[in-house]
Motif scaffolding. Structure first.
Motif, PDB file in Angstrom:
ATOM      1  N   GLU A  98     100.993  23.275 -21.305  1.00 57.31           N
ATOM      2  CA  GLU A  98     101.792  22.107 -21.166  1.00 57.31           C
ATOM      3  C   GLU A  98     102.062  21.961 -19.742  1.00 57.31           C
ATOM      4  O   GLU A  98     102.072  20.775 -19.335  1.00 57.31           O
ATOM      5  CB  GLU A  98     103.315  22.560 -21.667  1.00 57.31           C
ATOM      6  CG  GLU A  98     104.100  21.549 -21.675  1.00 57.31           C
ATOM      7  CD  GLU A  98     105.471  21.757 -22.434  1.00 57.31           C
ATOM      8  OE1 GLU A  98     106.264  20.820 -22.565  1.00 57.31           O
ATOM      9  OE2 GLU A  98     105.812  22.846 -22.847  1.00 57.31           O
ATOM     10  N   LEU A  99     102.285  22.910 -18.946  1.00 55.17           N
ATOM     11  CA  LEU A  99     102.462  22.648 -17.629  1.00 55.17           C
ATOM     12  C   LEU A  99     101.035  22.216 -16.716  1.00 55.17           C
ATOM     13  O   LEU A  99     101.340  21.598 -15.800  1.00 55.17           O
ATOM     14  CB  LEU A  99     102.902  23.901 -16.656  1.00 55.17           C
ATOM     15  CG  LEU A  99     104.370  24.433 -17.098  1.00 55.17           C
ATOM     16  CD1 LEU A  99     104.403  25.852 -16.594  1.00 55.17           C
ATOM     17  CD2 LEU A  99     105.372  23.475 -16.881  1.00 55.17           C
ATOM     18  N   SER A 100     100.075  22.394 -17.410  1.00 58.53           N
ATOM     19  CA  SER A 100      98.842  21.903 -16.752  1.00 58.53           C
ATOM     20  C   SER A 100      98.281  20.508 -17.276  1.00 58.53           C
ATOM     21  O   SER A 100      97.305  19.842 -16.981  1.00 58.53           O
ATOM     22  CB  SER A 100      97.427  22.972 -16.969  1.00 58.53           C
ATOM     23  OG  SER A 100      97.488  22.905 -18.313  1.00 58.53           O
ATOM     24  N   GLU A 101      98.970  20.046 -18.190  1.00 56.31           N
ATOM     25  CA  GLU A 101      98.635  18.807 -18.729  1.00 56.31           C
ATOM     26  C   GLU A 101      99.200  17.609 -17.904  1.00 56.31           C
ATOM     27  O   GLU A 101     100.079  17.700 -17.532  1.00 56.31           O
ATOM     28  CB  GLU A 101      99.279  18.402 -20.260  1.00 56.31           C
ATOM     29  CG  GLU A 101      98.786  16.971 -20.994  1.00 56.31           C
ATOM     30  CD  GLU A 101      99.419  17.106 -22.264  1.00 56.31           C
ATOM     31  OE1 GLU A 101      99.068  16.075 -23.041  1.00 56.31           O
ATOM     32  OE2 GLU A 101     100.338  17.775 -22.620  1.00 56.31           O
ATOM     33  N   LEU A 102      98.350  16.692 -17.479  1.00 58.20           N
ATOM     34  CA  LEU A 102      98.586  15.845 -16.404  1.00 58.20           C
ATOM     35  C   LEU A 102      98.484  14.458 -17.033  1.00 58.20           C
ATOM     36  O   LEU A 102      97.692  14.049 -17.616  1.00 58.20           O
ATOM     37  CB  LEU A 102      97.492  15.878 -15.322  1.00 58.20           C
ATOM     38  CG  LEU A 102      97.514  17.265 -14.567  1.00 58.20           C
ATOM     39  CD1 LEU A 102      96.476  16.989 -13.561  1.00 58.20           C
ATOM     40  CD2 LEU A 102      98.859  17.575 -14.079  1.00 58.20           C
ATOM     41  N   ARG A 103      99.499  13.618 -17.062  1.00 54.51           N
ATOM     42  CA  ARG A 103      99.801  12.065 -17.392  1.00 54.51           C
ATOM     43  C   ARG A 103     100.028  11.464 -16.286  1.00 54.51           C
ATOM     44  O   ARG A 103     100.543  11.933 -15.180  1.00 54.51           O
ATOM     45  CB  ARG A 103     100.611  12.126 -18.653  1.00 54.51           C
ATOM     46  CG  ARG A 103      99.972  12.658 -19.730  1.00 54.51           C
ATOM     47  CD  ARG A 103     101.133  12.625 -21.110  1.00 54.51           C
ATOM     48  NE  ARG A 103     100.740  13.279 -22.154  1.00 54.51           N
ATOM     49  CZ  ARG A 103      99.811  12.725 -22.990  1.00 54.51           C
ATOM     50  NH1 ARG A 103      99.257  11.659 -23.128  1.00 54.51           N
ATOM     51  NH2 ARG A 103      99.391  13.449 -23.950  1.00 54.51           N
ATOM     52  N   GLU A 104     100.492  10.188 -16.398  1.00 52.64           N
ATOM     53  CA  GLU A 104     100.836   9.208 -15.303  1.00 52.64           C
ATOM     54  C   GLU A 104     101.615   8.162 -15.921  1.00 52.64           C
ATOM     55  O   GLU A 104     101.533   7.516 -16.817  1.00 52.64           O
ATOM     56  CB  GLU A 104      99.632   8.715 -14.565  1.00 52.64           C
ATOM     57  CG  GLU A 104      98.803   7.788 -15.235  1.00 52.64           C
ATOM     58  CD  GLU A 104      97.555   7.174 -14.406  1.00 52.64           C
ATOM     59  OE1 GLU A 104      96.805   6.739 -14.838  1.00 52.64           O
ATOM     60  OE2 GLU A 104      97.807   7.048 -13.133  1.00 52.64           O
ATOM     61  N   PHE A 105     102.644   7.648 -15.063  1.00 54.01           N
ATOM     62  CA  PHE A 105     103.315   6.411 -15.602  1.00 54.01           C
ATOM     63  C   PHE A 105     102.363   5.025 -15.462  1.00 54.01           C
ATOM     64  O   PHE A 105     101.528   4.962 -14.483  1.00 54.01           O
ATOM     65  CB  PHE A 105     104.383   6.278 -14.219  1.00 54.01           C
ATOM     66  CG  PHE A 105     105.336   5.069 -14.653  1.00 54.01           C
ATOM     67  CD1 PHE A 105     106.489   5.095 -15.255  1.00 54.01           C
ATOM     68  CD2 PHE A 105     104.937   3.987 -13.785  1.00 54.01           C
ATOM     69  CE1 PHE A 105     107.106   4.049 -15.459  1.00 54.01           C
ATOM     70  CE2 PHE A 105     105.539   2.807 -13.896  1.00 54.01           C
ATOM     71  CZ  PHE A 105     106.765   2.876 -14.804  1.00 54.01           C
ATOM     72  N   TYR A 106     102.596   4.435 -16.325  1.00 54.02           N
ATOM     73  CA  TYR A 106     101.938   3.237 -16.643  1.00 54.02           C
ATOM     74  C   TYR A 106     102.704   1.952 -17.232  1.00 54.02           C
ATOM     75  O   TYR A 106     102.971   2.227 -18.578  1.00 54.02           O
ATOM     76  CB  TYR A 106     100.665   3.323 -17.219  1.00 54.02           C
ATOM     77  CG  TYR A 106      99.659   2.198 -17.499  1.00 54.02           C
ATOM     78  CD1 TYR A 106      98.815   1.917 -16.278  1.00 54.02           C
ATOM     79  CD2 TYR A 106      99.620   1.533 -18.525  1.00 54.02           C
ATOM     80  CE1 TYR A 106      98.272   0.863 -16.310  1.00 54.02           C
ATOM     81  CE2 TYR A 106      98.537   0.521 -18.548  1.00 54.02           C
ATOM     82  CZ  TYR A 106      97.990   0.010 -17.580  1.00 54.02           C
ATOM     83  OH  TYR A 106      96.962  -1.210 -17.405  1.00 54.02           O
ATOM     84  N   ASP A 107     103.218   1.044 -16.579  1.00 51.51           N
ATOM     85  CA  ASP A 107     104.150   0.013 -17.226  1.00 51.51           C
ATOM     86  C   ASP A 107     104.081  -1.117 -16.409  1.00 51.51           C
ATOM     87  O   ASP A 107     104.773  -1.791 -15.545  1.00 51.51           O
ATOM     88  CB  ASP A 107     105.580   0.507 -17.070  1.00 51.51           C
ATOM     89  CG  ASP A 107     106.433  -0.419 -18.209  1.00 51.51           C
ATOM     90  OD1 ASP A 107     105.838  -1.584 -18.695  1.00 51.51           O
ATOM     91  OD2 ASP A 107     107.249  -0.223 -18.359  1.00 51.51           O
ATOM     92  N   PRO A 108     102.650  -1.766 -16.075  1.00 50.48           N
ATOM     93  CA  PRO A 108     102.348  -2.776 -15.325  1.00 50.48           C
ATOM     94  C   PRO A 108     103.445  -3.988 -15.803  1.00 50.48           C
ATOM     95  O   PRO A 108     103.679  -4.713 -14.756  1.00 50.48           O
ATOM     96  CB  PRO A 108     100.853  -2.936 -15.600  1.00 50.48           C
ATOM     97  CG  PRO A 108     100.644  -2.540 -16.830  1.00 50.48           C
ATOM     98  CD  PRO A 108     101.424  -1.474 -16.954  1.00 50.48           C
TER      99      PRO A 108
END
Length: 753
Positions: free
Chosen positions: A569-579
Motif C-alpha cells: 500500500e505504501l509503495s502504490e503510486l497514484r496522482e491527482f488528476y482533475d483537469p
C-alpha cells in the motif's frame, strides 16, 4: 477528481488481580481520595508491591526499564502512524509535484473552506488585520457580514497561521506542509493517547503496543485523515482520546490529592481543546455525560467525582462559548441542559441511594424521568430565550432517521441520503475481524459488561446507602467491586459503539477506543483468570504466560499477514488528476472580477473560495438557519423551476455567476429519491424523475429542469443568463444585470416555490 496510476519519475486469579485488574474485593478497595499507598504508586500501573497485573512483585530497576520500554514503544508507534498517513497522502496525490491550484483543489468540500481561512490569515498584512477580516467577514456569504470566529470552529487555523508567521521556518517549509504536518502529528498524539489508556487499564505496555498496531492496521476504519485533512474531527479526536486517558487515570484508586488535581486540569484542557475544534462537540459530550450519569446511578463514582466530571464538561463548553463571542448554540446545547438538570435533581434527592434493591431501582427510574423532563424543559426555554435555531436540522435528521417525523424535509434528507450518515456497513466488522481485533473485543466487552451489571446490582442492593465512599467498609464476604476506570471505559465503548452503528460517520470515535478495550482484554487479567479457573489450572506462571505469550503470538500473526500488504500500500503510486476543475479555477481567477459573487453547490463553492478568493452565496458549514434556507433556494438551479424564478433567487442573494455541475444535474451516484434533484422535487411538491413510485400528493412540474433547459439556449434563458465558460464537467453562466425586454413581459414570480 481522479486518482490514477502514476507514471514514475498463590492463585491470585481468584481475586481477579489485586492491583490493576478490573475488580477488587470489597473489603480491599482503597478510597479514591487516599493520600498515600504503601510501596509507592505509579500512574501507569506499576507499584512497589505489585506488577500491575497482581502476579509478581517488581523491583525498582525493573519498573524503570519497563516504563522506559513502554514509552519508547509509544513514541515509535506514534511516529509510525504519522509517517504512514503522510506517505499515503503523498502517494495518492503525488502532492509534492502538484501546482498550487491543484494542491488547493485536493482540499475537497468543507476541508477547502476551513483551509481557506488559514490561507487568508497568512495573506493578511498583519495578524491584527487578519483577525479583523475574520471577525468582519463579507466574503463567505454574499450581502452579509458575519463573525467567522463565532460561527465556525477555526481557531486552529488562526493558531497555526500565527505560529507559522512567528517561527523561522518560512524559508524551507511551505505553509501547506506546515498545516498538513500538524494534522498528521495529531495522529501521533491520538495513538499515544490510546496507548496510554490501554496501559493504564491493563498495567502492561504490551496492551498499548497492541492498541497502536491495531489502530494502524485498521486505518481504513479508524481514521480518514489522509484524504480529509482539514475536517474538524481530525483536529478534535486526538483531544477526545487524551481526555479519555485523563478520565481513566483520574478514576483509578489510590491517587494522591496532587495527582487528582493534575488529572482534573488535564481533563479540562483536553475537553476545552476538543470543544474548540469541532462544532459537534455538544453531541459527543452529551453521550459522555450520559455515561457519567449511568455510573452515578449505579454507584461507581463518589459524589465529588461526579460533580468534578460534570463541571469539567461545563467549564470546557463555557470557555469555548467565551472564545466564540458568546455563541448561542453552546448555551442552547442539550448537554448543558442535561448537566444542570442532573446536578439539580441529584442535590434535591438526598435519599436517592438508600433502601433495598427494588426500592433503589424504582428511585433510579423516577430520578431519570425527572432529569429528562427537566433537561428538555431547560433546553426548550433556553432556545426560546436565545431564539436559537442553528441546530434544529440535526434534530430533524434524528427524527427522520428513526421514523419519528416527516421525511420530506430538505435539510434532513441531505443527511439521510449520505452514506456517512447511514447505518454502519457490515463489511466494517469483516475488516475488523480480519485483523483479529473484533473477536477479543467482543469477548472482552461481553465479559466486562456482565461483571459490570453484577457489580451495579450489588451496589444498588446495599441496604445503607452503599455510596462509593462507603464501599470500603461493606464487608469481606461481598463479591468483587468494579474498578471505576474500567467501568467508564466499558460504558464508553458501549455507548459510542451504539452511536457508530446508528451513524457510520461516528465510527471513528468508536474504533480507536475499541483497539484499547480489546488490547486490555488480551493483556489484562480478567479473561485469562476466568478461562484458567474454568480449566482448573490457574497459577501465577500460567497467567503470566497467557498475558504475555498470546499478545506475542498475535504480533507474529499480524506481522506475517499484514506487513507485506502495508508495504504494498505504501509503495502504490497514484496522482491527482482533475483537469476540468483546474481549468474552472484558472478561468475564475483570471477572467472574473475579484469581488464577483458565485452561486453553486456547497462543495464546489468551498473550493472556489480557497482557490480564487471570490465571494460565495453559500458554503458547507451548515450550522445556521438562514444559510440553510439560502442553500435550498440556490439549489433551485437543479429543480424544475422557471428561468424567471431562478433569476430572482440568484439576484436576491447577490450572485453574479452561477456554476452548474453535470455530476449533479445528471446524477447517478445516489438511488432514486436521494439524488439532489429528487430532494428538490419532493421539497417543491413535484414528481421525481425516472420510473418508480411517487407519493399521491406530488404533481407534475410546470417547467423543465433548469440545469438542463438552460443549455438549450432558448430566448427565455438567454435573456436572463449568458454562458461564459463550459467544459465537460462545468457550465458557468453570468446573471445578467438587467432583464431584456423579452423577459420583462413575463409575470414576476416569487422567490419561494
Amino acid at each position: 477528481m481522479e486518482l490514477r496510476k502514476r507514471v514514475k519519475l498463590s492463585r491470585s486469579g481468584h481475586n481477579f488481580g489485586r492491583c490493576n485488574s478490573g475488580m477488587k474485593l470489597g473489603g480491599e478497595r482503597s478510597n479514591a481520595t487516599q493520600e498515600g499507598v504503601k510501596g509507592g504508586f505509579s500512574l501507569l500501573g506499576r507499584s512497589g508491591t505489585c506488577s500491575g497485573s497482581g502476579i509478581l512483585p517488581w523491583w525498582p530497576w525493573q519498573q524503570g526499564v519497563s516504563m522506559a520500554t513502554g514509552l519508547l514503544m509509544a513514541g515509535l508507534l506514534a511516529l509510525t502512524q504519522a509517517w504512514c498517513v503522510n506517505a499515503i497522502h503523498e502517494n495518492l496525490l503525488w502532492f509534492a509535484q502538484l501546482t498550487e491550484v491543484e494542491r488547493e483543489i485536493s482540499f475537497r468540500t468543507e476541508c477547502g473552506l476551513y483551509y481557506s481561512y488559514y490561507k487568508q490569515m497568512l495573506q493578511a498584512p498583519s495578524i491584527q488585520e487578519g483577525l479583523s477580516e475574520l471577525i468582519h467577514d463579507n466574503l463567505t456569504e454574499s450581502k452579509r457580514t458575519i463573525n467567522l470566529l463565532q460561527r465556525m470552529n477555526i481557531y486552529q487555523e488562526v493558531f497555526l497561521s500565527v505560529l507559522y508567521r512567528l517561527l523561522p521556518i518560512q524559508s524551507y517549509l511551505e505553509p501547506v506542509y506546515f498545516y498538513i504536518y500538524t494534522v498528521f502529528s495529531l495522529q501521533a498524539v491520538y495513538v499515544i493517547a490510546l496507548y496510554l489508556t490501554a496501559w493504564l487499564l491493563s498495567g502492561s505496555w504490551l496492551a498499548g503496543t497492541l492498541t497502536g498496531v491495531w489502530y494502524i492496521l485498521n486505518r481504513v476504519d479508524t481514521t480518514r485523515v489522509e484524504f480529509t485533512i482539514s475536517l474538524r474531527e481530525n483536529w478534535s479526536m486526538p483531544f477526545l482520546a487524551l481526555q479519555v486517558t485523563a478520565i481513566t487515570c483520574y478514576l483509578r484508586p489510590q491517587l494522591t490529592t496532587l495527582q487528582q488535581k493534575v488529572m482534573v486540569w488535564l481533563m479540562y484542557v483536553t475537553t476545552f481543546c476538543f470543544c474548540l475544534t469541532w462544532q459537534f462537540n455538544q453531541f459527543i459530550l452529551l453521550v459522555q455525560a450520559l455515561i457519567i450519569y449511568t455510573m452515578d446511578c449505579a454507584d461507581f463514582l463518589t459524589s465529588a467525582q461526579v460533580t468534578t466530571l460534570y463541571l469539567v464538561q461545563v467549564s470546557g463548553l463555557l470557555s469555548v462559548w467565551l472564545l466564540q463571542f458568546c455563541n448561542s448554540m453552546i448555551l442552547g446545547s442539550l448537554v448543558l441542559s442535561f448537566i444542570v438538570a442532573a446536578l439539580f435533581i441529584r442535590h434535591c434527592q438526598s435519599a436517592l441511594k438508600t433502601g433495598s434493591l427494588l426500592v433503589r431501582l424504582g428511585k433510579v427510574l423516577l430520578h431519570s424521568a425527572m432529569v429528562l423532563l427537566l433537561t428538555f424543559t431547560i433546553n426548550y426555554l433556553a432556545k426560546k430565550a436565545l431564539q436559537l435555531r442553528s441546530d434544529e436540522h440535526i434534530f430533524k435528521f434524528i427524527k427522520s432517521k428513526f421514523a419519528l417525523g416527516p421525511t420530506r424535509d430538505f435539510d434532513a434528507n441531505l443527511y439521510l441520503c449520505e452514506e456517512a450518515f447511514g447505518l454502519l456497513p457490515l463489511d466494517t466488522l469483516e475488516r475488523l475481524a480480519g485483523t483479529l481485533l473484533l473477536y477479543p473485543y467482543i469477548l472482552t466487552v461481553l465479559l466486562l459488561s456482565g461483571m459490570l451489571a453484577v457489580a451495579a446490582l450489588q451496589n444498588l442492593s446495599r441496604s445503607k446507602g452503599g455510596s462509593a465512599e462507603e464501599k470500603k467498609g461493606a464487608g469481606e464476604g461481598r463479591v468483587a467491586d468494579f474498578r471505576p476506570d474500567v467501568a467508564y471505559n466499558v460504558l464508553h465503548t458501549l455507548f459510542y459503539g451504539l452511536l457508530a452503528f446508528s451513524t457510520m460517520r461516528m465510527k471513528y470515535i468508536w474504533t480507536g477506543h475499541m483497539c484499547a478495550v480489546a488490547a486490555y482484554g488480551v493483556c489484562g487479567t480478567e479473561l485469562w483468570t476466568l478461562l484458567l479457573n474454568a480449566l482448573r489450572c490457574n497459577t501465577k506462571v500460567l497467567l503470566r504466560i497467557a498475558r504475555y505469550g498470546v499478545p506475542l503470538v498475535m504480533f507474529s500473526f499480524l506481522y506475517y499477514k499484514f506487513w507485506p500488504k502495508l508495504m504494498e500500500e505504501l509503495s502504490e503510486l497514484r496522482e491527482f488528476y482533475d483537469p476540468d476543475t483546474v481549468e474552472l479555477m484558472t478561468w475564475i481567477s483570471t477572467k472574473t472580477p475579484k469581488q464577483a459573487v458565485f452561486a453553486g453547490s456547497m462543495q464546489l463553492l468551498a473550493g472556489i473560495k480557497l482557490c480564487t478568493g471570490r465571494v460565495l452565496t453559500n458554503h458547507p458549514h451548515y450550522e445556521d438557519k438562514d444559510l440553510r434556507e439560502r442553500t435550498r433556494q440556490v439549489y433551485q438551479v437543479y429543480a424544475r423551476r422557471s428561468p424567471e424564478d431562478v433569476y430572482d433567487i440568484l439576484k436576491a442573494v447577490g450572485a453574479n455567476y452561477v456554476v452548474l455541475e453535470n455530476s449533479i444535474c445528471y446524477e447517478r451516484r445516489h438511488r432514486r429519491g436521494c439524488r439532489l434533484r429528487d430532494l428538490l422535487d419532493l421539497d417543491n411538491g413535484h414528481i421525481m424523475d425516472g420510473s418508480g413510485d411517487n407519493d399521491p400528493d406530488l404533481v407534475p412540474a410546470a417547467h423543465p429542469r433548469f440545469c438542463e433547459a438552460i443549455k438549450t439556449d432558448t430566448a427565455a434563458y438567454n435573456a436572463l443568463f449568458t454562458r461564459t465558460f463550459h467544459n465537460k464537467t462545468f457550465h458557468v453562466y453570468r446573471v445578467n444585470k438587467k432583464r431584456k425586454k423579452s423577459a420583462k413581459s413575463s409575470a414576476e414570480p416569487s422567490v419561494a416555490p
